[in-house]
Design an enzyme around this catalytic site. Structure first.
Site: not given
Ligand code: ATP
Ligand code: MG
Length: 567
Positions: A43, A270, A280
């Site tokens: 996102e 994660r 974020k």
């Molecule tokens: P938000 O709370 O804004 O959704 P987010 O960290 O999930 O935050 P996204 O941009 O939705 O951010 O994440 C993009 C992809 O990265 C998603 O598939 C998410 O699951 C993955 N991702 C985010 N943080 C992690 C992490 N700490 N470890 C592994 N994958 C992650």
């Protein structure tokens, strides 16, 4: 709690991890025409961080391994928090990490028309309705996992009325938040996600791509699986918090299609790192409230921060490979990431001499004005890196910590009346310690032994210690930024009641000093990386000017993790 149990939670390189097992089983069964097609779906509401890197490596890595494809898709369904600055940084970071989406760059917002049509289709099936209640009312009716929710008084509206209201929602007749379109699933489901979740909400907000074209926006759940479906994704890999959303993911797909092809959602844990904030929202706070100097501050785990710090894409990819994929949440020791960086830089970074806290040494028996060139090896791990010449002269800098007037027994560096070798140079002996009125050491007077030059072919006596040094007239003064952990507690969120993670910020996470380096670095390019012998890895910062080089300390050579690994 910190675990280093990378083996317990993941599978070793030689065997398959659980996602690969699922993929291989699907391939064997001929599911989805035996294709593998993944996507990385950020996102655009912040910069990518090391956790995203894990997801990128996983998604692009699986596509590579199984001869498939991986898309880059922006999940841009929430206009309020998203921005093109983030889109641009994400594109740059994925490329920097070494992955290529080729011509497959997509935006969920490109599917808004299709998503709207599918919502209409679901309404026509009698499986969605417009609810006029406020968000608070709806939420108060949701119940708890053990107590069923209450059905909305608008749940049984006619299809015609729902179609009319949804159309009017779209055409902007109602204010933000006045109505929502909800899926009609099951208010008594033990899975809260299935209790008539929202599909569309009204937001009169400008979108960074669709402008003011839309005032209704689909919820994540109604956009994600449908986007996967549109793109022909076979494996929709996401983090564990979406496990409970999976039945809804499948429910929506069931409503819009009866094809045999179906994307499969699989969840993994994660990445969490000790001493590191990965949310974020919190990273945004650190940046906006200026606890750090921007999204590329070398103390935060954004990819642009790590890059500026001197971390390499190879090191990050190797780290992702090492930690593997886990099914349960865990915390990885940040020292493991640092170890991976050292392993990589050890192969790639040229060695140079730098003195960060200098003390002047005068070689009293070396002729004034004489300069001698000594040969130094650029990288003992890489012969192709070649050799260079460094200048030796009468006045030198050595590291203040490499001299002790009253040394403990095992101190093998410079001490009064004892000998030490100067790296690539001669053996010297300290004869006199010069102090100022305050009793601080200002100079060391030494003599050198001309018959002990390194590499001269003469077999000389051995001394226990070798130290680094610089010829003062040939040294460049530079700025060096020394970084320490940004948080004092290994779990930054572990705080007293009433305080937040920011109370854990280390007030000494950045120390700026002036130091000296070989003049061979005069034209070093931004982002180039060096090992300062005996100290650590450093890289040239973008704040470098024609007047002054600026270095970031990437990582120290020695730390607790290096010791643990050696054992
Ligand atoms: P938000 O709370 O804004 O959704 P987010 O960290 O999930 O935050 P996204 O941009 O939705 O951010 O994440 C993009 C992809 O990265 C998603 O598939 C998410 O699951 C993955 N991702 C985010 N943080 C992690 C992490 N700490 N470890 C592994 N994958 C992650
Ligand atoms: Mg997310």
């Amino acid at each position: 709690m910190t675990h280093n149990n990378t083996e317990e939670d993941s599978t070793k390189k030689t065997s398959l991890n659980f996602i690969e097992q699922i993929i291989e089983q699907n391939l064997a069964e001929g599911k989805n025409e035996s294709r593998v097609h993944t996507r990385f779906p950020p996102e655009p509401n912040g910069y990518l961080h090391i956790g995203h890197a894990k997801s990128i490596c996983l998604n692009f890595g699986l596509a590579q391994k199984y001869n498939g494809l991986c898309n880059l898709r922006f999940d841009d369904t929430n206009p309020v928090k998203e921005d093109v600055e983030y889109v641009d940084s994400i594109l740059e970071d994925v490329k920097w990490l070494g992955f290529d989406w080729e011509d497959r760059l997509y935006y969920a917002s490109d599917y808004f028309d299709q998503l709207f049509d599918w919502a209409v289709k679901i309404i026509k099936k009698g499986k969605a309705y417009v609810d006029d209640q406020s968000a608070e009312e709806i939420s108060s009716q949701r119940g708890t996992p053990s107590k069923p929710g209450m059905e909305s008084p608008f749940r049984n509206r006619s299809i015609e009325e729902n179609l009319d209201l949804f159309q009017r929602m779209k055409s902007g007749e109602f204010p933000s938040g006045a109505r929502v379109l909800r899926a009609k699933v099951d208010m008594a489901s033990p899975n809260m996600q299935l209790r008539d979740p929202a599909m569309y909400r009204i937001k009169h907000a400008h979108h960074h791509r669709t402008g003011d074209q839309w005032c209704i926006y689909p919820m994540y759940d109604f956009a994600h699986g449908q986007s996967d479906y549109i793109e022909g994704i076979t494996n929709s890999i996401c983090t564990l918090e979406f496990e409970v959303h999976r039945p809804l993911y499948d429910w929506y797909l069931d409503q819009i299609t009866d094809t045999e092809y179906r994307p499969v959602q699989t969840e993994f844990a994660r990445l969490n790192l000790s001493y590191t904030i990965m949310s974020k929202r919190k990273l945004l706070q650190l940046v906006e409230e200026k606890h750090v100097n921007g999204w590329d501050d070398p103390r935060i785990p954004t990819l642009s921060g790590l890059r500026r710090r001197g971390y390499t894409p190879d090191a990050i990819r190797n780290f992702a490979e090492t930690i593997g994929v886990a099914k349960r949440d865990n915390v990885i020791d940040v020292a493991l990431l640092e170890y991976s960086v050292k392993q990589d830089l050890n192969k790639k970074a040229n060695r140079v001499m730098a003195v960060l806290d200098p003390i002047k040494v005068v070689i009293t028996n070396y002729p004034e004005g004489q300069i001698e060139e000594l040969e130094a090896i650029n990288n003992p791990e890489d012969e192709s890196a070649g050799k260079r010449r460094i200048q030796f002269s009468r006045e030198l800098y050595i590291e203040r910590s490499d001299f002790m007037e009253d040394p403990p027994r095992k101190f093998f560096r410079l001490t009064p009346d004892k000998e030490v070798r100067l790296r690539y140079g001669y053996i010297i002996k300290c004869n006199e310690v010069i102090k100022n009125a305050q009793g601080e050491i200002t100079e060391l007077h030494c003599t050198y032994d001309p018959d002990t030059r390194s590499g001269s072919g003469i077999v000389t006596r051995k001394v226990k210690g070798t130290i680094h040094w610089l010829s003062i007239t040939h040294a460049l003064e530079v700025e060096v930024r020394l970084y320490d952990r940004l948080f004092l507690n290994e779990n930054p969120d572990n705080v007293e009641e009433g305080k937040d993670f920011k109370s854990n910020i280390n007030p000494n996470s950045l120390t700026v000093i002036n130091g000296f380096v070989e003049d061979s670095l005069a034209n070093a390019e931004v982002e180039s990386k060096f090992q300062f012998e005996r100290t650590g890895y450093f890289c040239v910062d973008k704040d470098t000017t024609s007047e002054k080089l600026v270095f970031n300390r990437t990582v120290l050579l020695r730390d607790s993790w290096a010791k643990m690994i050696k054992k």
